[in-house]
Enzyme design. Sequence first.
Site, PDB file in Angstrom:
ATOM      1  N   GLY A  46      -8.257 -10.367   0.673  1.00  0.00           N
ATOM      2  CA  GLY A  46      -8.379  -8.953   0.377  1.00  0.00           C
ATOM      3  C   GLY A  46      -7.088  -8.173   0.563  1.00  0.00           C
ATOM      4  O   GLY A  46      -6.005  -8.630   0.189  1.00  0.00           O
ATOM      5  N   HIS A  47      -7.211  -7.006   1.200  1.00  0.00           N
ATOM      6  CA  HIS A  47      -6.143  -6.010   1.254  1.00  0.00           C
ATOM      7  C   HIS A  47      -4.972  -6.446   2.135  1.00  0.00           C
ATOM      8  O   HIS A  47      -3.812  -6.263   1.776  1.00  0.00           O
ATOM      9  CB  HIS A  47      -6.749  -4.708   1.784  1.00  0.00           C
ATOM     10  CG  HIS A  47      -5.905  -3.499   1.639  1.00  0.00           C
ATOM     11  ND1 HIS A  47      -5.419  -3.054   0.425  1.00  0.00           N
ATOM     12  CD2 HIS A  47      -5.464  -2.599   2.566  1.00  0.00           C
ATOM     13  CE1 HIS A  47      -4.729  -1.940   0.600  1.00  0.00           C
ATOM     14  NE2 HIS A  47      -4.722  -1.651   1.886  1.00  0.00           N
ATOM     15  N   PHE A  48      -5.274  -7.015   3.307  1.00  0.00           N
ATOM     16  CA  PHE A  48      -4.235  -7.336   4.287  1.00  0.00           C
ATOM     17  C   PHE A  48      -3.955  -8.843   4.292  1.00  0.00           C
ATOM     18  O   PHE A  48      -4.421  -9.585   5.160  1.00  0.00           O
ATOM     19  CB  PHE A  48      -4.641  -6.842   5.679  1.00  0.00           C
ATOM     20  CG  PHE A  48      -4.483  -5.353   5.856  1.00  0.00           C
ATOM     21  CD1 PHE A  48      -3.236  -4.776   6.007  1.00  0.00           C
ATOM     22  CD2 PHE A  48      -5.588  -4.523   5.859  1.00  0.00           C
ATOM     23  CE1 PHE A  48      -3.077  -3.405   6.172  1.00  0.00           C
ATOM     24  CE2 PHE A  48      -5.451  -3.147   6.026  1.00  0.00           C
ATOM     25  CZ  PHE A  48      -4.195  -2.586   6.178  1.00  0.00           C
ATOM     26  N   ASP A  73      -8.818  -7.631  -3.367  1.00  0.00           N
ATOM     27  CA  ASP A  73      -8.666  -6.287  -2.814  1.00  0.00           C
ATOM     28  C   ASP A  73      -9.404  -5.266  -3.681  1.00  0.00           C
ATOM     29  O   ASP A  73      -9.179  -5.191  -4.901  1.00  0.00           O
ATOM     30  CB  ASP A  73      -7.180  -5.943  -2.750  1.00  0.00           C
ATOM     31  CG  ASP A  73      -6.878  -4.648  -2.012  1.00  0.00           C
ATOM     32  OD1 ASP A  73      -7.824  -4.011  -1.512  1.00  0.00           O
ATOM     33  OD2 ASP A  73      -5.688  -4.292  -1.940  1.00  0.00           O
ATOM     34  N   ASP A 130       0.837  -1.192   0.000  1.00  0.00           N
ATOM     35  CA  ASP A 130       0.000   0.000   0.000  1.00  0.00           C
ATOM     36  C   ASP A 130       0.883   1.257   0.000  1.00  0.00           C
ATOM     37  O   ASP A 130       1.698   1.425  -0.895  1.00  0.00           O
ATOM     38  CB  ASP A 130      -0.947  -0.095   1.212  1.00  0.00           C
ATOM     39  CG  ASP A 130      -2.042   0.956   1.254  1.00  0.00           C
ATOM     40  OD1 ASP A 130      -3.171   0.657   0.830  1.00  0.00           O
ATOM     41  OD2 ASP A 130      -1.765   2.064   1.726  1.00  0.00           O
TER      42      ASP A 130
END
Length: 291
Positions: free
Chosen positions: A263-265, A237, A103
């Site tokens: 997803g994102h993490f 994500d 990120d």
Amino acid sequence: MNVTHHRTAEIDGIGIFYREAGPADAPVVLLLHGFPTSSHMFRNLIPALSDRYRVIAPDYPGYGQSAMPDRAQFAYTFDRFGELVDGLLDRLGVTAYAMYVMDYGAPVGWRLALKHPERITGLIIQNGNAYDEGLKEFWDPIKRYWASGAEADRKALHVLVTPGITKFQYTDGVADVSRVSPDNWVHDQALLDRPGNADIQMDMFYDYRTNLPLYPSVQAYFRKHLPPTLIVWGKNDTIFPADGAHPYKRDLPDVEFHLFDTGHFVLEDKADEVFPLIRDFLDRKISKSSR
């Protein structure tokens, strides 16, 4: 198990908190966190690597345990974050390191790579962007703010620092949410809710526009230096979708490429799958690198 030390160094007058573990003479792995979290996101990865590597995970100003200087005296920009991380590494005597970027950690890390390409021994990329293809619909309100600079467009982004969105970042695209500790979003939200922090986040959203013009230079760095690279990317994500992962193959033909059904993490619910890949990659690619 090696002990993780929690330290703060004053760099350019700013207190930069960092976690450090592992042998002092071991190859260095620098862990660069994303939004809205801090080096807290690496709390489980650090002990998984520190038997063989010197692991350093800083918090940026306004994040985690680092200082949160007043916006009137400090520019919250990716350029400034890169300078401070670079200063921390100089303070710690680090002249070669692999980078784990995620990120916001990607644009911070790309600035380090462009400044010191000879220092980078390898890359681990987790949902961190370097290509225009990676900025999809989620970014449309942020792009409107980039284009206008208007207060109304800035205020519209405040939803991105609310509890619902903070939790969403950890749970969206995750098949089994019971694998994700709710401490994550509680911890992050408490720090976002500090007086003045929301405006810091708005400044960072606005400054993200400065990353896009760097992409051609970053891609040229990939092609010229061909750093050993591992991608461990959550394909569900919404913020940084897999559209941004595939283009790395254009510039890094030997990239080790892995998409995960999350997803994102990625590290929160897929650690059992991701940690062995990271260990194997580092052991093969940088274990004999200069310190």
